[in-house]
Structure formats: structure tokens, C-alpha cells
Design a protein around this motif. Sequence first.
Motif, mmCIF file in Angstrom:
data_model
loop_
_atom_site.group_PDB
_atom_site.id
_atom_site.type_symbol
_atom_site.label_atom_id
_atom_site.label_comp_id
_atom_site.label_asym_id
_atom_site.label_seq_id
_atom_site.Cartn_x
_atom_site.Cartn_y
_atom_site.Cartn_z
ATOM 1 N N TYR A 151 -3.087 41.273 -72.840
ATOM 2 C CA TYR A 151 -3.129 39.887 -72.357
ATOM 3 C C TYR A 151 -3.431 39.884 -70.845
ATOM 4 N N GLU A 152 -2.715 39.057 -70.077
ATOM 5 C CA GLU A 152 -3.043 38.992 -68.655
ATOM 6 C C GLU A 152 -2.716 40.290 -67.926
ATOM 7 N N PHE A 153 -1.812 41.106 -68.479
ATOM 8 C CA PHE A 153 -1.377 42.305 -67.781
ATOM 9 C C PHE A 153 -2.500 43.345 -67.673
ATOM 10 N N SER A 154 -3.295 43.493 -68.724
ATOM 11 C CA SER A 154 -4.445 44.400 -68.633
ATOM 12 C C SER A 154 -5.518 43.806 -67.733
ATOM 13 N N GLY A 155 -5.675 42.479 -67.746
ATOM 14 C CA GLY A 155 -6.614 41.837 -66.837
ATOM 15 C C GLY A 155 -6.220 42.020 -65.385
ATOM 16 N N TYR A 156 -4.925 42.001 -65.123
ATOM 17 C CA TYR A 156 -4.456 42.218 -63.754
ATOM 18 C C TYR A 156 -4.857 43.605 -63.247
ATOM 19 N N VAL A 157 -4.772 44.606 -64.108
ATOM 20 C CA VAL A 157 -5.182 45.949 -63.701
ATOM 21 C C VAL A 157 -6.663 45.965 -63.334
ATOM 22 N N GLN A 158 -7.491 45.307 -64.157
ATOM 23 C CA GLN A 158 -8.918 45.225 -63.842
ATOM 24 C C GLN A 158 -9.134 44.583 -62.477
ATOM 25 N N ALA A 159 -8.424 43.496 -62.211
ATOM 26 C CA ALA A 159 -8.589 42.800 -60.937
ATOM 27 C C ALA A 159 -8.130 43.668 -59.763
ATOM 28 N N LEU A 160 -6.988 44.322 -59.906
ATOM 29 C CA LEU A 160 -6.490 45.183 -58.825
ATOM 30 C C LEU A 160 -7.474 46.290 -58.495
ATOM 31 N N ASP A 161 -8.129 46.834 -59.511
ATOM 32 C CA ASP A 161 -9.070 47.934 -59.287
ATOM 33 C C ASP A 161 -10.337 47.476 -58.566
ATOM 34 N N LEU A 162 -10.571 46.170 -58.539
ATOM 35 C CA LEU A 162 -11.726 45.636 -57.817
ATOM 36 C C LEU A 162 -11.412 45.365 -56.347
ATOM 37 N N MET A 163 -10.144 45.336 -55.993
ATOM 38 C CA MET A 163 -9.731 44.966 -54.641
ATOM 39 C C MET A 163 -9.745 46.192 -53.735
ATOM 40 N N GLN A 164 -10.540 46.135 -52.675
ATOM 41 C CA GLN A 164 -10.752 47.303 -51.825
ATOM 42 C C GLN A 164 -10.307 47.101 -50.387
ATOM 43 N N GLY A 165 -9.834 45.923 -50.035
ATOM 44 C CA GLY A 165 -9.487 45.643 -48.643
ATOM 45 C C GLY A 165 -8.068 46.030 -48.278
ATOM 46 N N HIS A 166 -7.628 45.545 -47.120
ATOM 47 C CA HIS A 166 -6.270 45.801 -46.627
ATOM 48 C C HIS A 166 -5.256 44.831 -47.231
ATOM 49 N N ALA A 201 1.029 50.768 -60.427
ATOM 50 C CA ALA A 201 1.780 51.796 -61.144
ATOM 51 C C ALA A 201 2.706 51.173 -62.178
ATOM 52 N N ALA A 202 3.359 50.061 -61.821
ATOM 53 C CA ALA A 202 4.264 49.386 -62.752
ATOM 54 C C ALA A 202 3.484 48.798 -63.934
ATOM 55 N N LEU A 203 2.321 48.228 -63.663
ATOM 56 C CA LEU A 203 1.510 47.651 -64.730
ATOM 57 C C LEU A 203 1.024 48.718 -65.709
ATOM 58 N N ASP A 204 0.705 49.901 -65.208
ATOM 59 C CA ASP A 204 0.295 50.991 -66.097
ATOM 60 C C ASP A 204 1.374 51.269 -67.138
ATOM 61 N N ARG A 205 2.608 51.303 -66.701
ATOM 62 C CA ARG A 205 3.713 51.572 -67.629
ATOM 63 C C ARG A 205 3.920 50.400 -68.591
#
Length: 257
Positions: A60-75, A151-155
Motif C-alpha cells: 500500500y502506501e508504505f511501499s510507495g513511500y520507499v519509492q519516493a524516499l529513494d528519489l530524494m537526493q537533497g539535504h 530502514a524502518a519501512l524496510d522492516r
Amino acid sequence: MSLPELPEIGWVIHDRSGKVASRCRVWSQRCGFSEHQIYVINNFDGCLAEGEIPGNNAAYEFSGYVQALDLMQGHGPFVLVNDSLFRHHWSNSWRIMLQHLLKDSERSMLQGSMLGDLRRESIEFPEKPLTYWASWILFMPDRTALHRLRAALDRVNRADWIPSSPAYDAYIEQWLQRPWWRGGWQGHPTPAAIQRKKISIRREHELSRILLQEQGLPALALGYRQPVRHRITRWVDRALARYAAIMRLTNSHKNNG
């Protein structure tokens, strides 16, 4: 090369209309996000609108959140939010609180922390802290917080948790079966929807358990600097959720009549 210092926001939606993504972008831009720092993950399995990123909806949204986090490259800062903002929440007030936080000169004091829609209840279980974050919006001030959440979302997405206790299961079941006018779930109670909601609740509670208890993060509300607005916004959110339930029940009776 130094990393950009622009805030980034990731949305997870489930939309077949092709209209929700534009609402996400308008809301984000009004908050102060640049067009190039807005990522919209659509978990709907079908044709996507321009600019949407396909999600797999595996968690659901939790796997989508991982996708979004992996796109974020800034500070940072970084924000995750899903499209329930437009259905169950006072979107303008949440936007104002987020704008205030993005401009907060003392935001550096929040390094490594997590902020969101903080919920407090009187019942605690090993599976659920007394205080936890609803999973529809999360704010990370920097990359340290982003890595902790990742890391928490992975688990959570692997369902890497202990089996739930009978007491916890009964607590969730009681809430799902309680009428919406008595503070129960406002969703459409089909067997499939109930099962999905049970899984989502467990993921939501487990995510907060990892962040608060294992990682030791402080429990902070997104509107902690605007406590009066935050309390009023939460009250309006509850009213909006009940109104949505009334309209859904009314439409159901019309369609069956």
C-alpha cells in the motif's frame, strides 16, 4: 558536487481519474516545493497521468513511500504524504502548518527527528505505543531522519514483526466493528476493505514502534509550534471523516434504493 538544499515531497496516491496528481502538485507548490522536487507515486494498476510514477502497491502506501524516499537526493527537509489528505483532512490547515515548519529558523534543532499527525491513546500493547504517528503524513528535517525512516519501512514492508497478541487483535477488531458515529472506522466495511485496513493499521503501529521505541525518536507533532491550530485542525479532521462516512452511507442507500 554539493547536494541541493530544496525541500522535497513524495506523494503516494491510488487514482484512476488522472486528476489527483495535479491537486498534489498545486498543494505542494503552495507549500513552497519546486516542481522538480515533487514526486507522485500512483499505486493504481492502469494507465497513468503525465508525470506520475508507477507504484506496485505491494505494501500500500508504505511501499510507495520507499519509492519516493529513494528519489530524494537533497539535504532535506523531506515530506511523505498520501492522497487521504484530500478526503479526510483539512488540507489548507495542514498546508499552513507545513509551510510554517519549512520556514522555521529553529528547525535545525529537530535533526534526525520525525514529525507527523501524532495520535495519543490510553491503551498500549507491545505492538502499539501509547503515542504513534498516523501514516498519511511524515516530515523529516534531514537525511539522518530519512535514513532512519527508510530502514524502518524496510522492516515494516517485510512484515518483520512478532505475531500479534489476542488482546491486540481484539482491540483492532473492536475498533473496526464500532459504528463510525461512536468513533469507529469510517471506511466502507467490505470483507476485503476490513482485511486491508487491519494490515495497514499493523504497519502503521509497527512503524511508530520502531521509530519511537527502538530508535528512540521523540514523539513530535507536525504542528508542535502551532498548538492551537493543531488542536483545531485535528478536531476538523474528525468532523470531515464523519461527514465523509455520512455521505458514503447516503449514496449507498440511494444506489440500493
